[in-house]
Design an enzyme around this catalytic site. Structure first.
Site, PDB file in Angstrom:
ATOM      1  N   ASP A   1       0.811  -1.219   0.000  1.00  0.00           N
ATOM      2  CA  ASP A   1       0.000   0.000   0.000  1.00  0.00           C
ATOM      3  C   ASP A   1       0.842   1.265   0.000  1.00  0.00           C
ATOM      4  O   ASP A   1       1.995   1.268   0.439  1.00  0.00           O
ATOM      5  CB  ASP A   1      -0.878   0.042   1.252  1.00  0.00           C
ATOM      6  CG  ASP A   1      -2.108  -0.834   1.134  1.00  0.00           C
ATOM      7  OD1 ASP A   1      -2.149  -1.696   0.232  1.00  0.00           O
ATOM      8  OD2 ASP A   1      -3.022  -0.676   1.962  1.00  0.00           O
ATOM      9  N   ASP A   2       0.195   2.357  -0.451  1.00  0.00           N
ATOM     10  CA  ASP A   2       0.629   3.743  -0.264  1.00  0.00           C
ATOM     11  C   ASP A   2       1.693   4.215  -1.236  1.00  0.00           C
ATOM     12  O   ASP A   2       2.097   5.374  -1.191  1.00  0.00           O
ATOM     13  CB  ASP A   2       1.119   4.004   1.167  1.00  0.00           C
ATOM     14  CG  ASP A   2       0.025   3.815   2.202  1.00  0.00           C
ATOM     15  OD1 ASP A   2      -1.141   3.614   1.805  1.00  0.00           O
ATOM     16  OD2 ASP A   2       0.325   3.865   3.410  1.00  0.00           O
TER      17      ASP A   2
ATOM     18  N   HIS B   1      -5.589   9.564   0.024  1.00  0.00           N
ATOM     19  CA  HIS B   1      -5.585   8.680   1.193  1.00  0.00           C
ATOM     20  C   HIS B   1      -6.424   9.212   2.364  1.00  0.00           C
ATOM     21  O   HIS B   1      -6.018   9.149   3.515  1.00  0.00           O
ATOM     22  CB  HIS B   1      -4.149   8.411   1.668  1.00  0.00           C
ATOM     23  CG  HIS B   1      -4.005   7.150   2.472  1.00  0.00           C
ATOM     24  ND1 HIS B   1      -4.211   7.103   3.830  1.00  0.00           N
ATOM     25  CD2 HIS B   1      -3.652   5.893   2.108  1.00  0.00           C
ATOM     26  CE1 HIS B   1      -3.987   5.876   4.276  1.00  0.00           C
ATOM     27  NE2 HIS B   1      -3.654   5.116   3.235  1.00  0.00           N
TER      28      HIS B   1
ATOM     29  N   HIS C   1      -5.941   3.136  -4.410  1.00  0.00           N
ATOM     30  CA  HIS C   1      -5.897   3.418  -2.971  1.00  0.00           C
ATOM     31  C   HIS C   1      -6.277   4.878  -2.706  1.00  0.00           C
ATOM     32  O   HIS C   1      -5.812   5.485  -1.750  1.00  0.00           O
ATOM     33  CB  HIS C   1      -4.503   3.105  -2.415  1.00  0.00           C
ATOM     34  CG  HIS C   1      -4.462   2.861  -0.936  1.00  0.00           C
ATOM     35  ND1 HIS C   1      -5.463   2.216  -0.240  1.00  0.00           N
ATOM     36  CD2 HIS C   1      -3.513   3.178   0.002  1.00  0.00           C
ATOM     37  CE1 HIS C   1      -5.145   2.140   1.032  1.00  0.00           C
ATOM     38  NE2 HIS C   1      -3.975   2.718   1.212  1.00  0.00           N
TER      39      HIS C   1
ATOM     40  N   HIS D   1       3.667  -2.294   3.379  1.00  0.00           N
ATOM     41  CA  HIS D   1       3.784  -0.940   2.825  1.00  0.00           C
ATOM     42  C   HIS D   1       5.174  -0.755   2.215  1.00  0.00           C
ATOM     43  O   HIS D   1       6.178  -0.815   2.931  1.00  0.00           O
ATOM     44  CB  HIS D   1       3.549   0.099   3.921  1.00  0.00           C
ATOM     45  CG  HIS D   1       2.175   0.022   4.524  1.00  0.00           C
ATOM     46  ND1 HIS D   1       1.865  -0.851   5.537  1.00  0.00           N
ATOM     47  CD2 HIS D   1       1.033   0.699   4.231  1.00  0.00           C
ATOM     48  CE1 HIS D   1       0.586  -0.709   5.861  1.00  0.00           C
ATOM     49  NE2 HIS D   1       0.058   0.221   5.085  1.00  0.00           N
TER      50      HIS D   1
END
Length: 279
Positions: free
Chosen positions: A82-83, A137, A133, A227
């Site tokens: 993620d991210d 965020h 995503h 991540h």
């Protein structure tokens, strides 16, 4: 039947206890026996351990499994990141390429994608799956429906521009989702991908601990949350891959794990809401 008589002292004590409990309830404005109500949103902070969950097939009993034929036969697990993309994503792609592993990346559209467009293209070129995503965020459950749609639509557009393909998967930031988010994802053709294995790598900030926790918590048909923007997480990936393979796992992407994924639906399904995110 034997009859039992209570002494006057016992009767008085019982009456006093009842009055005391009634008084506590009145003073606090609460009914003592009532359980707290569950929050309507399903959520988990990305640094917290995953909540209790159930697989749809397990909940429904015998019947067709939601997994692909590959993962009905093999002991599958999916690595997700993620991210990103971020400064460590290139190193992660090198590792995955060397190990012959394909993963699923949930990208943030604004700064990460705009800062590293070549990495977005490389992720796709190496055969990894790209998911949405959101744009910046945010916690989607706190936004109006129009803003939820904007957050997802902008990210859909920029990823399609860079790769030629529009994502069919999304992950709600912090795992927070509700009926409004579900409606927006259904409208945009996006399945909601949660997780059931995590190293809590935002809190556990050593490479060895991240590796150890993933291997301890791994389970068949698991979806692992990591991540690639964290400097201690990416160096843990070679050991995670080695350990999972030694335990008999086949590493797959999310679409290789689940078959017939439907827009708006959650994979895996969480049985109960998780604790609220820490402030």
């Amino acid at each position: 039947m034997t009859a039992y008589r209570l002494s006057p002292r016992a009767l008085i004590a019982g009456l006093a206890a009842s009055i005391l409990l009634f008084g506590v309830g009145c003073a606090t404005g609460e009914r003592v026996a009532d359980a707290p109500k569950a929050d309507a949103a399903q959520h988990v902070h990305e640094g917290d351990e995953s909540p209790a969950f159930h697989d749809r097939a397990e909940a429904q009993g015998p019947g067709p499994l939601p997994y692909t034929p590959l993962c009905r036969a093999a002991k599958c697990i999916a690595l997700t990141f993620d991210d990103g993309p971020g400064p460590y994503t290139a190193s992660l792609l090198d590792i995955l390429g060397k190990e012959g592993v394909r993963a699923t990346f949930f990208l943030v559209g604004d700064k990460p994608v705009h800062t590293y467009p070549d990495l977005v293209r490389r992720i796709a070129a190496q055969g990894h799956v790209i998911g949405n995503h959101t744009w910046t965020h945010p916690v989607l459950t706190g936004l109006p429906e129009a803003e939820v749609l904007r957050q997802l639509s902008r990210t859909q557009s920029v990823i399609q521009q860079l790769t030629g393909h529009k994502p069919t998967l999304m992950r709600p930031p912090k795992g927070l989702t509700d009926t409004r988010v579900t409606g927006a994802t259904r409208a945009l053709g996006l399945s909601q991908i949660l997780w059931n294995v995590t190293a809590t790598d935002y809190h556990n900030r050593t490479t060895e601990l991240v590796r150890k926790l993933v291997l301890e918590r791994a389970r068949r048909n698991g979806v692992v949350l990591l991540h690639d923007v964290l400097p201690w997480t990416v160096p843990a990936v070679p050991g995670i891959i080695t350990g999972l393979r030694a335990a008999g796992y086949t590493l797959v992407t999310v679409p290789q794990l689940y078959e017939n994924m439907q827009p708006g639906e959650q994979y895996p399904v969480w049985a109960t809401p998780a604790p609220k995110p820490h402030s």
